[in-house]
Every structure is written in structure tokens, then in C-alpha cells.
Design a protein around this motif. Sequence first.
Motif, mmCIF file in Angstrom:
data_model
loop_
_atom_site.group_PDB
_atom_site.id
_atom_site.type_symbol
_atom_site.label_atom_id
_atom_site.label_comp_id
_atom_site.label_asym_id
_atom_site.label_seq_id
_atom_site.Cartn_x
_atom_site.Cartn_y
_atom_site.Cartn_z
ATOM 1 N N ALA A 68 0.904 -1.083 -0.034
ATOM 2 C CA ALA A 68 -0.085 0.131 -0.147
ATOM 3 C C ALA A 68 0.871 1.268 0.003
ATOM 4 O O ALA A 68 0.498 2.550 0.253
ATOM 5 C CB ALA A 68 -0.879 0.134 1.192
ATOM 6 N N CYS A 69 2.042 1.300 -0.436
ATOM 7 C CA CYS A 69 3.117 2.487 -0.090
ATOM 8 C C CYS A 69 2.727 3.479 -0.819
ATOM 9 O O CYS A 69 2.538 4.927 -0.400
ATOM 10 C CB CYS A 69 4.528 2.125 -0.283
ATOM 11 N N SER A 136 14.901 -1.148 -6.272
ATOM 12 C CA SER A 136 14.041 -1.650 -7.687
ATOM 13 C C SER A 136 12.726 -2.323 -7.095
ATOM 14 O O SER A 136 11.977 -2.545 -8.094
ATOM 15 C CB SER A 136 14.714 -3.062 -8.246
ATOM 16 N N SER A 137 12.388 -2.310 -5.704
ATOM 17 C CA SER A 137 11.077 -2.733 -5.486
ATOM 18 C C SER A 137 10.070 -1.495 -5.441
ATOM 19 O O SER A 137 8.908 -1.555 -5.325
ATOM 20 C CB SER A 137 10.908 -3.400 -3.736
ATOM 21 N N TRP A 138 10.600 -0.139 -5.748
ATOM 22 C CA TRP A 138 9.831 0.978 -6.027
ATOM 23 C C TRP A 138 8.971 1.335 -4.440
ATOM 24 O O TRP A 138 7.982 1.632 -4.591
ATOM 25 C CB TRP A 138 9.175 0.881 -7.039
ATOM 26 N N HIS A 139 9.692 0.860 -3.491
ATOM 27 C CA HIS A 139 9.031 1.370 -2.221
ATOM 28 C C HIS A 139 8.888 2.734 -2.049
ATOM 29 O O HIS A 139 10.001 3.696 -2.318
ATOM 30 C CB HIS A 139 9.658 0.837 -0.929
ATOM 31 N N VAL A 140 7.705 3.523 -1.994
ATOM 32 C CA VAL A 140 7.418 4.906 -1.778
ATOM 33 C C VAL A 140 7.288 5.258 -0.268
ATOM 34 O O VAL A 140 6.248 4.683 0.121
ATOM 35 C CB VAL A 140 6.641 5.404 -2.915
ATOM 36 N N ALA A 141 7.971 6.391 -0.075
ATOM 37 C CA ALA A 141 7.423 6.895 1.383
ATOM 38 C C ALA A 141 7.898 8.361 1.503
ATOM 39 O O ALA A 141 8.748 9.013 0.636
ATOM 40 C CB ALA A 141 8.548 6.121 2.445
ATOM 41 N N TYR A 158 3.563 3.220 4.250
ATOM 42 C CA TYR A 158 2.732 2.198 4.339
ATOM 43 C C TYR A 158 3.490 1.117 3.361
ATOM 44 O O TYR A 158 4.392 1.552 2.942
ATOM 45 C CB TYR A 158 1.578 2.667 3.566
ATOM 46 N N GLY A 159 2.895 -0.147 3.400
ATOM 47 C CA GLY A 159 3.581 -1.220 2.818
ATOM 48 C C GLY A 159 3.790 -2.412 3.684
ATOM 49 O O GLY A 159 3.597 -2.363 4.822
ATOM 50 N N GLN A 160 4.319 -3.458 3.076
ATOM 51 C CA GLN A 160 4.643 -4.673 3.974
ATOM 52 C C GLN A 160 5.954 -4.681 4.537
ATOM 53 O O GLN A 160 6.856 -5.074 4.256
ATOM 54 C CB GLN A 160 4.674 -5.764 3.198
ATOM 55 N N PHE A 161 6.088 -4.118 5.914
ATOM 56 C CA PHE A 161 7.476 -3.742 6.482
ATOM 57 C C PHE A 161 7.227 -4.142 7.857
ATOM 58 O O PHE A 161 8.308 -4.063 8.617
ATOM 59 C CB PHE A 161 8.047 -2.374 5.954
ATOM 60 N N ALA A 172 1.176 -5.568 7.149
ATOM 61 C CA ALA A 172 1.299 -4.183 6.609
ATOM 62 C C ALA A 172 0.431 -3.127 7.160
ATOM 63 O O ALA A 172 -0.706 -3.444 7.595
ATOM 64 C CB ALA A 172 0.648 -4.620 4.924
ATOM 65 N N TYR A 173 1.065 -1.985 7.523
ATOM 66 C CA TYR A 173 0.366 -0.975 8.067
ATOM 67 C C TYR A 173 1.318 0.395 7.969
ATOM 68 O O TYR A 173 2.100 0.401 7.737
ATOM 69 C CB TYR A 173 0.215 -1.337 9.691
ATOM 70 N N GLY A 174 0.445 1.298 8.326
ATOM 71 C CA GLY A 174 1.086 2.838 8.001
ATOM 72 C C GLY A 174 1.821 3.102 9.553
ATOM 73 O O GLY A 174 1.301 2.919 10.358
ATOM 74 N N ARG A 175 3.028 3.681 9.443
ATOM 75 C CA ARG A 175 3.501 4.105 10.487
ATOM 76 C C ARG A 175 4.625 4.878 10.224
ATOM 77 O O ARG A 175 5.263 4.877 9.378
ATOM 78 C CB ARG A 175 4.256 2.863 11.253
#
Length: 219
Positions: A68-69, A136-141, A158-161, A172-175
Motif C-alpha cells: 500500500a505504499c 528496484s522494489s519501488w517502495h515509496v515513502a 505504508y507497505g509490508q514492512f 502491512a500497516y502505516g507508521r
Amino acid sequence: MITIDLRGKDVQAQVDAEIAIADYYCNGTTGAWQHGRCNDRFQEVTEGRQDATDRARAQNPALVAYSACTDLFSKCKLRLGARSEKPINRNDDGGSRDWAVGGGPAFVQGVPGYVHARQMPPGSKPSIGSWVVLDSSWHVAFLYNLDLEKGIAVLCEYGQFGVDPETGEAVAYGRRNTHPAKYVGRDLTIKGRLVLGWVPPGAVPLDAPAELPDDYEVP
């Protein structure tokens, strides 16, 4: 909702407002994941997609996990006053295009003014209020803070971290999270991941007044 028209204001006013919006939807360092379930803020940001996918995967683990990032990016820009569907990938933005599967990272990197890190002089870094894209995973924050002297970057993401504190399971949650940050050669890394580029503050035009949370004051 607190309505503030940021059009015509300086970029710092946009940064202050987006810090408030991003941190609200991440529920600060507590996180938008409570007792093993997404809270209302998380549901609003993801439009229920994360929860629906998690339920489906509980029945069929072979299904692709949801990340969900870029939902956070789109929701924050929408609340800030942007309405263009070129970078915003949502169903509730009032536009004609529905949410597109896998479209988020490409939309973010397609923003005019997107900075490609390798095309910048060595030592270049994103400013606070930028949206960074990692490896390359294109995680956006959202870059809440960056202090390279202390070697830290604070991200609203957000995203699976994450890890559920009750079960110890990955969730997966926002923080708002604090990560190590440093240069490796000429490349900036955050949590050991290469910063590919970033969307600087003010790069996405505003078309409407900003909507800020009632219970969160602009810094």
C-alpha cells in the motif's frame, strides 16, 4: 476537517501541511494497525484493498500480497489539494479513472520534476517533505526527517514492512519509522536500500484547498 488554501503559498507551507497529513494517516509511531486489524485511517488510505487482499490470502496464500505504499502518496496529495489523475491513483479522487493495479510507482516517477538520484551531483539529497523511491522494489515513502550526521531518516510509510507487536508476525500497516541512512559511495541509502529518486515538495500542482485532520495541528 480543517480547510486551508495553500495555492500561491510558499513551498514550506505545503511541507508543513503534508507532514501533518502523512503523520495523521500513519498514526505517528503507534501505527495504523491495531490489534491485528487495519484501523479506520488505514482503511481510508487503502480504500479497503489491503484488508480485502489479506482476507483473500488467508483463504488462498498463493495470491499476490498487496503493498500500500503508493496509496499513502495518493491520499496525501489528494488531501493537500492535488486533483490530477496523472500522479494520483485512487477511486475517490473525483476523476474518471479508477484505481489502476500496479500503477502507483510509475505514476510517482512520472511526476514532472521527479529527481533521478544518479543524474544529480554526488552528495545530493532529498529535502524534508519529499517522497522518496527506494531500490528496484519501488517502495515509496514520505521523508519526515533526514539527519545524515546522526545517520537517520524518518519515514511515514505504508507497505509490508512491519511486525505486529502482539503476534510477532509481519504485517502491512502505516507508521512513522526511523531507519539508518548513509551514503555508500555516491549513493544515498535508507534502511540499506538505494534511494533511486524523489518527488520534491511543490512538484505536484495544487488545484483545490487542502483538507487537514481536525485533531492535528499544522507544525
